[in-house]
Design a protein around this motif. Structure first.
Motif, short mmCIF file in Angstrom:
data_model
loop_
_atom_site.label_atom_id
_atom_site.label_comp_id
_atom_site.label_asym_id
_atom_site.label_seq_id
_atom_site.Cartn_x
_atom_site.Cartn_y
_atom_site.Cartn_z
N HIS A 80 42.92 14.18 36.61
CA HIS A 80 43.92 13.19 36.24
C HIS A 80 43.92 12.91 34.74
O HIS A 80 44.96 12.51 34.18
CB HIS A 80 43.71 11.90 37.02
CG HIS A 80 44.09 12.00 38.45
ND1 HIS A 80 44.25 10.89 39.27
CD2 HIS A 80 44.33 13.08 39.24
CE1 HIS A 80 44.58 11.29 40.49
NE2 HIS A 80 44.63 12.60 40.50
N LEU B 6 50.29 19.29 39.83
CA LEU B 6 50.76 20.45 40.59
C LEU B 6 51.90 21.15 39.86
O LEU B 6 51.94 22.38 39.78
CB LEU B 6 51.21 20.03 41.99
CG LEU B 6 50.13 19.85 43.04
CD1 LEU B 6 50.72 19.21 44.30
CD2 LEU B 6 49.50 21.19 43.40
N ARG C 71 49.17 13.46 40.80
CA ARG C 71 49.02 14.70 41.56
C ARG C 71 50.27 15.57 41.45
O ARG C 71 50.18 16.79 41.29
CB ARG C 71 48.73 14.39 43.02
CG ARG C 71 48.52 15.63 43.90
CD ARG C 71 48.23 15.24 45.33
NE ARG C 71 48.07 16.42 46.17
CZ ARG C 71 46.98 17.12 46.29
NH1 ARG C 71 45.91 16.76 45.61
NH2 ARG C 71 46.92 18.18 47.07
N GLN C 72 51.45 14.97 41.56
CA GLN C 72 52.69 15.74 41.46
C GLN C 72 52.82 16.38 40.07
O GLN C 72 53.25 17.53 39.96
CB GLN C 72 53.89 14.83 41.74
CG GLN C 72 54.01 14.42 43.20
CD GLN C 72 55.05 13.33 43.42
OE1 GLN C 72 55.26 12.47 42.56
NE2 GLN C 72 55.69 13.34 44.57
N TRP D 275 50.26 21.99 35.78
CA TRP D 275 49.00 22.74 35.64
C TRP D 275 48.73 23.68 36.83
O TRP D 275 48.06 24.68 36.67
CB TRP D 275 47.83 21.77 35.51
CG TRP D 275 47.69 21.19 34.15
CD1 TRP D 275 46.94 21.67 33.12
CD2 TRP D 275 48.31 20.00 33.64
NE1 TRP D 275 47.06 20.86 32.02
CE2 TRP D 275 47.89 19.82 32.30
CE3 TRP D 275 49.19 19.06 34.19
CZ2 TRP D 275 48.32 18.75 31.51
CZ3 TRP D 275 49.61 18.01 33.42
CH2 TRP D 275 49.19 17.86 32.09
N GLY D 276 49.25 23.32 38.02
CA GLY D 276 49.00 24.15 39.19
C GLY D 276 47.94 23.56 40.10
O GLY D 276 47.29 22.56 39.77
N PRO D 277 47.76 24.15 41.29
CA PRO D 277 46.91 23.57 42.33
C PRO D 277 45.42 23.52 41.97
O PRO D 277 44.68 22.76 42.58
CB PRO D 277 47.15 24.48 43.54
CG PRO D 277 47.63 25.77 42.96
CD PRO D 277 48.42 25.39 41.75
N ASN D 278 44.97 24.29 41.02
CA ASN D 278 43.55 24.30 40.68
C ASN D 278 43.11 23.09 39.87
O ASN D 278 41.90 22.86 39.70
CB ASN D 278 43.18 25.58 39.91
CG ASN D 278 43.30 26.82 40.76
OD1 ASN D 278 43.14 26.78 41.97
ND2 ASN D 278 43.60 27.94 40.12
N ASP D 279 44.07 22.31 39.39
CA ASP D 279 43.73 21.19 38.51
C ASP D 279 44.18 19.83 39.05
O ASP D 279 44.29 18.88 38.28
CB ASP D 279 44.34 21.41 37.12
CG ASP D 279 43.68 22.54 36.36
OD1 ASP D 279 42.46 22.48 36.18
OD2 ASP D 279 44.38 23.49 35.98
N VAL D 280 44.44 19.74 40.36
CA VAL D 280 45.02 18.50 40.90
C VAL D 280 44.08 17.31 40.81
O VAL D 280 44.52 16.17 40.96
CB VAL D 280 45.50 18.69 42.35
CG1 VAL D 280 46.67 19.64 42.42
CG2 VAL D 280 44.35 19.16 43.24
N ASP D 281 42.81 17.53 40.58
CA ASP D 281 41.87 16.41 40.49
C ASP D 281 41.60 15.98 39.05
O ASP D 281 40.89 15.00 38.81
CB ASP D 281 40.54 16.78 41.16
CG ASP D 281 40.68 17.00 42.66
OD1 ASP D 281 41.46 16.25 43.28
OD2 ASP D 281 40.03 17.92 43.19
N ASN E 71 53.49 10.78 47.23
CA ASN E 71 52.94 12.13 47.33
C ASN E 71 53.51 12.93 48.49
O ASN E 71 53.61 14.16 48.41
CB ASN E 71 51.41 12.07 47.46
CG ASN E 71 50.70 11.99 46.12
OD1 ASN E 71 51.25 12.41 45.10
ND2 ASN E 71 49.49 11.47 46.11
#
Length: 230
Positions: free
Chosen positions: A194, A183, A179-180, A186-192, A96
């Motif tokens: 999985h 990001l 996570r990569q 999907w973008g930073p709003n969906d990093v959780d 990461n």
């Protein structure tokens, strides 16, 4: 004109392991530079312009994580972690923050060389700014026209499936964490989220793999993410 000799830096405090890596790479015509500490490794990396760096995580003056975090502020050189730590959290953290691959000890010299060669191929591909067409198996991906074909048949991908495939083909031969991928696609709003990766990767495999149950191109790295192979 002969090709320049590739330069590798090995940052490892165990002399026997360092010697094994050096011998394996020198047998493949690499110039190998050695360092036993984070600080010495940073000096070598800053002054030698290496083609690849191999780094252990446990070093006398700090962690290989510290080395990766520092060098990623000023260099995109391929980094392969070579470590006896096999816990998934260690792998995920290293990948990461910027490592390109992770090789667990003990390892065979052949696998080490193959991983290094894969990174050099990826770097060579990335340097070709004009490349927009990618081929693997019987699949053809044209990033300019956004058309994906299996032989002559156009494959109908959803927008997310297409973005996921485009991200994979432009980041080959490296482990991409969940996570990569989140990001990048999907973008930073969906990093959780999985589960998004698992669901869409399964759908994509059904369209691009000959046998989705035994994929040859989109390879699962258990607990960490995926690796795309041409």
């Amino acid at each position: 004109m002969s090709q320049p000799i590739p330069v590798a830096i090995v940052i490892e405090d165990e002399p026997n392991i360092r010697r094994l890596i050096k011998m394996a790479l020198e047998a493949e015509q690499f110039q190998v530079l050695e360092a036993a500490t984070v600080s010495r490794g940073l000096i070598e990396a800053g002054s030698r312009q290496p083609d690849v760096v191999l780094v252990d995580l446990g070093l006398p003056d700090g962690s290989g994580i510290d080395f990766i975090r520092d060098i990623r502020t000023w260099s995109d050189v391929p980094i392969i972690v070579v470590s006896a730590r096999t816990h998934e959290d260690d792998k995920i953290e290293a990948l990461n923050i910027g490592a390109d691959d992770y090789l667990s000890k003990p390892f065979s010299p052949g696998e080490l060389v193959a991983r290094v060669r894969a990174q050099l191929r990826r770097r060579s591909m990335a340097s070709d700014k004009g490349e927009t067409v990618f081929k693997f198996g019987n699949i053809n991906v044209d990033l300019t026209t956004r058309i994906v074909k299996r032989e002559e048949e156009v494959l109908h991908l959803t927008p997310i499936e297409y973005r996921l495939l485009a991200f994979l083909v432009t980041h080959p031969n490296i482990v991409l964490t969940h996570r990569q991928l989140l990001l990048g696609v999907w973008g930073p709003n969906d990093v959780d989220n999985h589960h998004y990766v698992r669901i869409y990767m399964g759908a994509l495999r059904k369209k691009i793999e000959d046998d989705p149950a035994q994929p040859e191109h989109v390879i699962t790295e258990t607990g960490v993410g995926y690796r795309f192979l041409f």
